[in-house]
Design a protein around this motif. Structure first.
Motif, PDB file in Angstrom:
ATOM      1  N   ALA A   5       0.681  -1.184   0.159  1.00 22.14           N
ATOM      2  CA  ALA A   5       0.032  -0.084  -0.001  1.00 22.14           C
ATOM      3  C   ALA A   5       0.928   1.279  -0.097  1.00 22.14           C
ATOM      4  O   ALA A   5       1.926   1.314   0.599  1.00 22.14           O
ATOM      5  CB  ALA A   5      -0.794  -0.113   1.349  1.00 22.14           C
ATOM      6  N   TYR A   6       0.474   2.216  -0.656  1.00 22.33           N
ATOM      7  CA  TYR A   6       1.146   3.565  -1.012  1.00 22.33           C
ATOM      8  C   TYR A   6       2.587   3.449  -1.394  1.00 22.33           C
ATOM      9  O   TYR A   6       3.334   4.294  -1.310  1.00 22.33           O
ATOM     10  CB  TYR A   6       1.181   4.283   0.570  1.00 22.33           C
ATOM     11  CG  TYR A   6      -0.046   4.257   1.074  1.00 22.33           C
ATOM     12  CD1 TYR A   6      -1.165   4.873   0.743  1.00 22.33           C
ATOM     13  CD2 TYR A   6      -0.364   3.402   2.469  1.00 22.33           C
ATOM     14  CE1 TYR A   6      -2.233   4.812   1.317  1.00 22.33           C
ATOM     15  CE2 TYR A   6      -1.320   3.751   2.988  1.00 22.33           C
ATOM     16  CZ  TYR A   6      -2.610   4.164   2.347  1.00 22.33           C
ATOM     17  OH  TYR A   6      -3.626   4.315   2.922  1.00 22.33           O
ATOM     18  N   ARG A   7       2.864   2.308  -2.226  1.00 18.44           N
ATOM     19  CA  ARG A   7       4.042   2.170  -3.079  1.00 18.44           C
ATOM     20  C   ARG A   7       3.681   2.030  -4.613  1.00 18.44           C
ATOM     21  O   ARG A   7       2.592   1.478  -4.824  1.00 18.44           O
ATOM     22  CB  ARG A   7       4.952   1.269  -2.468  1.00 18.44           C
ATOM     23  CG  ARG A   7       5.690   1.556  -1.128  1.00 18.44           C
ATOM     24  CD  ARG A   7       7.021   2.295  -1.479  1.00 18.44           C
ATOM     25  NE  ARG A   7       7.729   1.934  -2.753  1.00 18.44           N
ATOM     26  CZ  ARG A   7       8.398   2.722  -3.242  1.00 18.44           C
ATOM     27  NH1 ARG A   7       8.465   3.897  -2.890  1.00 18.44           N
ATOM     28  NH2 ARG A   7       9.069   2.093  -4.321  1.00 18.44           N
ATOM     29  N   PHE A   8       4.499   2.514  -5.326  1.00 16.99           N
ATOM     30  CA  PHE A   8       4.295   2.104  -6.859  1.00 16.99           C
ATOM     31  C   PHE A   8       4.396   0.664  -6.698  1.00 16.99           C
ATOM     32  O   PHE A   8       5.218  -0.049  -6.376  1.00 16.99           O
ATOM     33  CB  PHE A   8       5.546   2.697  -7.753  1.00 16.99           C
ATOM     34  CG  PHE A   8       5.362   4.013  -8.013  1.00 16.99           C
ATOM     35  CD1 PHE A   8       4.440   4.333  -8.963  1.00 16.99           C
ATOM     36  CD2 PHE A   8       5.914   5.025  -7.515  1.00 16.99           C
ATOM     37  CE1 PHE A   8       3.882   5.615  -9.165  1.00 16.99           C
ATOM     38  CE2 PHE A   8       5.899   6.244  -7.786  1.00 16.99           C
ATOM     39  CZ  PHE A   8       4.850   6.866  -8.869  1.00 16.99           C
ATOM     40  N   ALA A   9       3.338   0.117  -7.630  1.00 11.82           N
ATOM     41  CA  ALA A   9       3.378  -1.454  -7.836  1.00 11.82           C
ATOM     42  C   ALA A   9       3.897  -1.379  -9.572  1.00 11.82           C
ATOM     43  O   ALA A   9       3.743  -0.499 -10.061  1.00 11.82           O
ATOM     44  CB  ALA A   9       1.945  -1.767  -7.931  1.00 11.82           C
ATOM     45  N   ASN A  10       4.761  -2.352  -9.577  1.00  6.67           N
ATOM     46  CA  ASN A  10       5.388  -2.602 -11.134  1.00  6.67           C
ATOM     47  C   ASN A  10       4.831  -3.704 -11.484  1.00  6.67           C
ATOM     48  O   ASN A  10       5.117  -4.052 -12.728  1.00  6.67           O
ATOM     49  CB  ASN A  10       6.720  -2.278 -10.825  1.00  6.67           C
ATOM     50  CG  ASN A  10       7.289  -1.122 -10.714  1.00  6.67           C
ATOM     51  OD1 ASN A  10       6.331  -0.087 -11.417  1.00  6.67           O
ATOM     52  ND2 ASN A  10       8.230  -0.732  -9.820  1.00  6.67           N
ATOM     53  N   TYR A  11       4.768  -4.794 -10.732  1.00  4.41           N
ATOM     54  CA  TYR A  11       4.654  -6.011 -11.294  1.00  4.41           C
ATOM     55  C   TYR A  11       3.405  -7.083 -10.778  1.00  4.41           C
ATOM     56  O   TYR A  11       3.327  -7.034  -9.394  1.00  4.41           O
ATOM     57  CB  TYR A  11       6.084  -6.841 -11.062  1.00  4.41           C
ATOM     58  CG  TYR A  11       7.108  -6.494 -11.889  1.00  4.41           C
ATOM     59  CD1 TYR A  11       7.352  -7.260 -12.969  1.00  4.41           C
ATOM     60  CD2 TYR A  11       7.983  -5.541 -11.558  1.00  4.41           C
ATOM     61  CE1 TYR A  11       8.524  -6.809 -13.869  1.00  4.41           C
ATOM     62  CE2 TYR A  11       8.877  -5.022 -12.454  1.00  4.41           C
ATOM     63  CZ  TYR A  11       9.396  -5.746 -13.752  1.00  4.41           C
ATOM     64  OH  TYR A  11      10.395  -5.367 -14.320  1.00  4.41           O
ATOM     65  N   VAL A  12       2.872  -7.866 -11.498  1.00  9.96           N
ATOM     66  CA  VAL A  12       2.265  -8.937 -11.266  1.00  9.96           C
ATOM     67  C   VAL A  12       3.199 -10.313 -11.213  1.00  9.96           C
ATOM     68  O   VAL A  12       3.845 -10.409 -12.161  1.00  9.96           O
ATOM     69  CB  VAL A  12       1.053  -9.403 -11.902  1.00  9.96           C
ATOM     70  CG1 VAL A  12       0.312 -10.505 -11.672  1.00  9.96           C
ATOM     71  CG2 VAL A  12       0.059  -8.228 -12.149  1.00  9.96           C
ATOM     72  N   VAL A  13       3.051 -11.033 -10.240  1.00  7.35           N
ATOM     73  CA  VAL A  13       3.990 -12.236 -10.220  1.00  7.35           C
ATOM     74  C   VAL A  13       3.185 -13.485 -10.105  1.00  7.35           C
ATOM     75  O   VAL A  13       2.111 -13.428  -9.308  1.00  7.35           O
ATOM     76  CB  VAL A  13       4.971 -12.155  -9.002  1.00  7.35           C
ATOM     77  CG1 VAL A  13       6.193 -11.230  -9.218  1.00  7.35           C
ATOM     78  CG2 VAL A  13       4.246 -12.104  -7.897  1.00  7.35           C
ATOM     79  N   ILE A  14       3.228 -14.378 -10.971  1.00 13.31           N
ATOM     80  CA  ILE A  14       2.085 -15.366 -11.009  1.00 13.31           C
ATOM     81  C   ILE A  14       2.922 -16.851 -11.001  1.00 13.31           C
ATOM     82  O   ILE A  14       3.859 -16.914 -11.662  1.00 13.31           O
ATOM     83  CB  ILE A  14       1.624 -15.367 -12.406  1.00 13.31           C
ATOM     84  CG1 ILE A  14       0.949 -14.184 -12.602  1.00 13.31           C
ATOM     85  CG2 ILE A  14       0.398 -16.412 -12.711  1.00 13.31           C
ATOM     86  CD1 ILE A  14       0.411 -13.780 -14.221  1.00 13.31           C
ATOM     87  N   ARG A  15       2.561 -17.589 -10.114  1.00 14.82           N
ATOM     88  CA  ARG A  15       3.136 -18.902  -9.979  1.00 14.82           C
ATOM     89  C   ARG A  15       2.200 -19.761 -11.024  1.00 14.82           C
ATOM     90  O   ARG A  15       0.723 -19.883 -10.919  1.00 14.82           O
ATOM     91  CB  ARG A  15       2.798 -19.374  -8.776  1.00 14.82           C
ATOM     92  CG  ARG A  15       3.115 -21.111  -8.417  1.00 14.82           C
ATOM     93  CD  ARG A  15       4.336 -21.564  -8.553  1.00 14.82           C
ATOM     94  NE  ARG A  15       5.332 -20.690  -8.092  1.00 14.82           N
ATOM     95  CZ  ARG A  15       6.650 -20.693  -8.190  1.00 14.82           C
ATOM     96  NH1 ARG A  15       7.063 -21.587  -9.285  1.00 14.82           N
ATOM     97  NH2 ARG A  15       7.581 -19.912  -7.612  1.00 14.82           N
TER      98      ARG A  15
END
Lengths: 109, 866
Positions: free
Chosen positions: B685-695
């Protein structure tokens, strides 16, 4: 048999070398004239035969050649002895003297 | 052969005959004229004089013919040598192939690799006054390399320095270009107005930035010529048009020559003004490069920058820990590749030495074996010079064939070097074949050949002639009659062992890299980055976007677990948090690398949860803020006590109190070889999200199309998302070691092969030379195995000497590989031992093959032979 003998096989090269050694850098015509002069008409030399001889000597590295101007202002090819050529003349002349001496003894006896 | 002959005849006609004929014409003409002149002087008319002169000459044409005969004997004897060489090569084809291939390999590999290394390491940079170009990096205590600087520091440096006549800043970024049919993410450079002058470059069209435009960050842009050609068809109408990047319109003011940039920095499509903010401090991403004033040395400039940086640190607390590091630009560019390139260069020099030794020993053996032939020819009247010329012609023919093949190999190497993706080679575009290097390599190899084949021919004195011609076969007193050749082979074995040791160390390193425990499961781990434009997607919006993306992807078949994070594992982005905790005896502190992750992250990446719980969605707003620590961080902060439920403080941004909710395993977040230190996981929360990681269920599960569709559904203006896997990142990490392993491995194997050929050659030669002796031995009762043992003993003697020398060399020289090795010491005894055993077994096998031939000798035939 004519009084003029053919040039002995193998001697023309030495004559040419010796001529250049004596007279210094010289063109083909000059060499031919000088040989005729020295021989005083005792050999019949086709002047053309000195050219194959000059090619041979140049290939063996005994003479070098360059273009120059003759005394009459014609463009002529001048031949000069190289260091190894000078050495060769000396050695060959010795051999020749020995041969002559040896042959003389046989012929005189 | 017939085509070669045709070629030679044509060459002779064209280049020699024509010149000779002209000369002959003129010379004969001159002779006739001079003779005629003399006749004219003695009173003959001109016509008659010329006729007489031609007669005295013996005719013009016969004379010319006689001269031509002399030429052809000279040329024909050369031609004869060549044909004779061709015939002997054909008869001895194994020898010919071995020699030509060895020459080709040595000349080619040396020229190719030397050319690459020379262009990259040694040639000056292609800019005006390259030796004055300097890079200024920032340093910090505890970081062993310089890094890019903060914009505020750059502005201060530029204002205050007197050492530089030009100090420019450069920042690389990306921007979303929305003018085209499909949005594209472009590499963008932001540069000072003075940067282009620094490299001595001016726009091919329009103008560069003005100082005013740079300082105020006006919306103007310069295009790279290749981008201009690709997207605008190189039209001149592009000036004053606008280009929309990240929703801002920039006016195009000029076009720069294609590929303008510092080679290590990479080319960009669009240049924008740098607009360095004075207030932006405490770390940044600006590369500072400048040109020193002519009278200023690097040392005095370094001293000035040290003082300046100290002053800046006093004014601005954020920069107080930073220093400055000056470095010549060339050194900065080639720094990383220098040690491995030098190692490869060394290896290739060794290969050249082995090859030369081999060619030398092959030719020496051959000439010695031909003593009888040479002796007979000499006794029939061939002069020594004539024989030497024959040998020379043979060497030069071998050299010509080897050199031609080698040139092909060198071109192939340079061609390949320009396409290497495994390692980033700076200055690639400058690489070209160096003609002088090729000539040098070819000269060394052919020189060796000449040395070893002509020298024995010179040694055939008149006295030996009778002996050699009648006998042909020699009776060497003892084993390895030719000491020189034995020494050469021992040297070859030594050189090959050094090469193999280098390759072995790389192999060992590579195996260790592959067996590193990453702390997470890299298989079937997919990462998705959607390149969100920052000005449209602030922190919350980016998190919201990626969470919605994850929601869409979650129900897809093949998706086992899914989460969102700022950076996926193996990406070297640092987020140091200074943490304060307490153990029984007082306050504790540690610096921990932080990753900001969403619920389900551990399940998706496979990082083990050792105690406590993972994040949940409700953690976004929980206070104190929940965090997870790895074992190292927990031990540093709380000692051996159970960390779950303990509180800690951080220096970061909001300085919230945090509470440990989970204890996790050590994961290599920053890179493969970076040993994990203290790590902390903080809710996203409150940070830049950059990636979705998928297993995913397994590696073959391809979600790319579903992911693209989902991104398009969420925001149709976005470019295609970058879908990657942890496996790909891992492969990139091991690409460089793998590349050097292959390169050094290939050189090592080539060295081993050549050395084996050398050993085989010497033994086979010994067998041939001593055929008669072995025949006698066998006739009086020696068994085949005794003969084999005799020869093997000889081979092993050579090998032992070679191995001893080789081990000494390896111990001394493998140090150059240190920077390439991982957890392997350059003198690793296991590796050196393995290399030795490998080499000895191969050489032993070769010896045995050569020795085995000796047992095939028929004693009767052999005795009768003489």
């Amino acid at each position: 048999m004519s009084a003029k003998s053919e040039v002995l096989q193998g001697t023309l090269d030495l004559m040419v070398l010796k001529t250049i050694e004596t007279l210094g850098e010289l063109h083909g015509y000059g060499i031919a004239r000088r040989i005729e002069q020295v021989a005083q008409g005792s050999i019949s030399l086709n002047q053309g035969t000195i050219y194959p001889a000059l090619v041979r000597l140049e290939q063996r590295g005994w003479v070098s050649s360059r273009w120059g101007l003759s005394e009459t202002g014609r463009k002529a090819r001048y031949y000069a002895l190289t260091d190894s050529g000078r050495e060769h003349v000396r050695a060959e002349a010795d051999t020749w003297r020995r041969t002559v001496k040896l042959m003389a003894r046989f012929v005189e006896s | 052969m017939s085509s070669l002959r045709a070629l030679l005849i044509r060459l002779r006609e064209r280049f020699i005959r024509d010149r000779l004929e002209t000369r002959l014409d003129e010379e004969i003409q001159c002779h006739v004229e001079m003779l005629a002149d003399d006749y004219v002087r003695s009173g003959l008319p001109r016509e008659e004089a010329l006729r007489r002169a031609r007669l005295a000459l013996g005719g013009i044409d016969p004379t010319k013919e006689a001269v031509r005969d002399e030429w052809s004997t000279w040329l024909d004897s050369l031609w004869h040598d060549i044909r004779f060489a061709g015939r002997t090569f054909g008869r001895d084809w194994k020898f010919t192939v071995a020699t030509v291939l060895t020459l080709a390999l040595c000349v080619g590999a040396t020229t190719g690799i030397f050319s690459v290394v020379n262009s990259v390491l040694f040639r000056p940079l292609p800019y005006p006054d390259p030796e004055r170009l300097t890079v200024v990096l920032s340093t910090a205590p505890g970081v062993d390399h310089g890094f890019y600087s903060a914009p505020g520091v750059f502005v201060d440096w530029r204002e205050r320095t007197t050492s530089f006549e030009n100090l420019s800043g450069l920042r690389r970024t990306t921007a979303l270009w929305t003018g085209a049919s499909q949005s594209q993410e472009l590499p963008v450079g932001r540069a000072s107005s003075s940067f282009f002058a620094l490299l001595g470059l001016s726009p091919v069209l329009g103008r560069a930035f003005t100082d005013q435009e740079e300082k105020s960050g006006q919306d103007v842009a310069l295009l790279d010529a290749s981008f201009w050609q690709r997207e605008f068809g190189a039209g001149t109408g592009v000036l004053n048009r606008t280009i929309v990047l990240d929703d801002t319109s920039y006016t195009i003011v000029g076009v720069l020559p294609a590929g303008v940039c510092l080679p290590k920095y990479g080319a960009v499509d669009v240049w924008l003004p740098l607009a360095a903010q004075r207030g932006h401090r405490g770390g940044g991403d600006i590369l500072v490069a400048g040109r020193l004033r002519p009278e200023v040395t690097l040392q005095s400039a370094q001293a000035e920058m040290n003082a300046l940086t100290l002053g800046i640190g006093k004014e601005h607390q954020e920069d107080s820990r930073h220093g400055a590091l000056l470095m010549p630009m060339r050194e900065w560019m080639i720094g990383e590749v220098q040690p491995p390139f030098l190692a490869v260069l060394g290896a290739v020099v060794f290969l050249l030495l082995i090859g030369c030794t081999n060619v030398g020993s092959l030719l020496a053996a051959r000439t010695t074996a031909r003593r009888r032939e040479l002796a007979i020819r000499a006794s029939l009247g061939a002069g020594r010079l004539r024989l030497v010329r024959q040998m020379l012609v043979e060497c030069l023919l071998l050299g010509l064939a080897g050199g031609a093949l080698g040139l092909g190999l060198a071109l192939a190497i340079v061609h390949m070097a320009q396409r290497i993706s495994a390692i980033t080679i700076p200055r690639l575009e400058e690489i070209r074949i160096d003609a002088w290097l090729f000539i040098a390599a070819a000269a060394i190899s052919v020189g060796c050949a000449v040395l070893f084949s002509v020298a024995p021919a010179l040694g055939i004195g008149r006295l030996e002639l009778r002996v050699d011609a009648s006998k042909g076969q020699q009776w060497p007193g003892k084993m390895g009659g030719n000491r020189m050749r034995s020494a050469l082979v021992a040297a070859e074995i030594a050189l090959a062992l050094v090469l193999l040791s280098g390759a072995g160390l790389m192999a060992n390193t590579f195996l260790r890299l592959l067996s590193i425990d990453l702390g997470f499961h890299r298989n079937a781990l997919v990462t998705v980055n959607a390149s969100l434009p920052f000005n449209q997607y602030a922190e919350e919006k980016s998190l919201d976007f990626y969470r919605r993306l994850a929601e869409i992807l979650k129900p897809l078949p093949g998706v086992r677990a899914i989460s969102v994070s700022d950076w996926p594992p193996l990406v070297p982005v640092h987020f140091p948090y200074r943490l304060t905790g307490s153990n029984g005896s007082g306050r504790t502190e540690c610096e921990a690398e932080a990753r900001h992750v969403d619920a389900g992250y551990l399940r998706a990446t496979g990082i083990p949860l050792l105690a406590g719980r993972e994040f949940e969605r409700t953690d976004d707003t929980r206070r104190p803020r929940p965090v997870m620590l790895n074992k190292t961080a927990a031990r540093l902060l709380f000692g051996e006590a159970n960390p779950i439920g303990r509180q800690l403080a951080s220096n970061y941004a909001d300085r919230h109190v945090m509470e440990v909710v989970g204890l996790v395993g050590e994961a290599r977040q920053l890179g493969l070889t970076e040993t994990p230190g203290a790590q902390i996981y903080v809710p996203l929360a409150y940070r830049f999200a950059n990636y979705v990681v998928i297993r995913t269920d397994n590696e073959s599960c391809d979600l790319t199309n579903d992911i693209r569709a989902a991104v398009q559904r969420l925001d149709p203006h976005l470019p295609l998302p970058t879908v990657s896997t942890a496996d790909t990142l891992f492969d990139q990490e091991v690409a460089a070691p793998r590349f050097y392993l292959r390169l050094l491995g290939a050189l090592g194997l080539a060295g081993l092969l050549l050395a084996s050929i050398g050993v085989y050659g010497v033994l086979a030669y010994t067998v041939e030379q001593r055929t008669h002796e072995f025949g006698v031995r066998m006739a009086i009762g020696a068994t085949g195995s005794q003969i084999v043992r005799l020869l093997l003993g000889f081979g092993l003697q050579l090998t032992l000497v070679g191995v001893c020398l080789g081990l000494l060399g390896a111990v001394a020289l493998t140090r150059i590989l240190t920077s390439l090795l991982y957890e392997v010491r350059p003198n690793d005894p296991l590796t050196l031992g393995a290399a030795t055993i490998g080499l000895v077994s191969i050489v032993f096998l070769t010896c045995w093959m050569a020795a085995w031939r000796a047992t095939r000798i028929d004693p009767l035939k052999c005795l009768r032979w003489e």
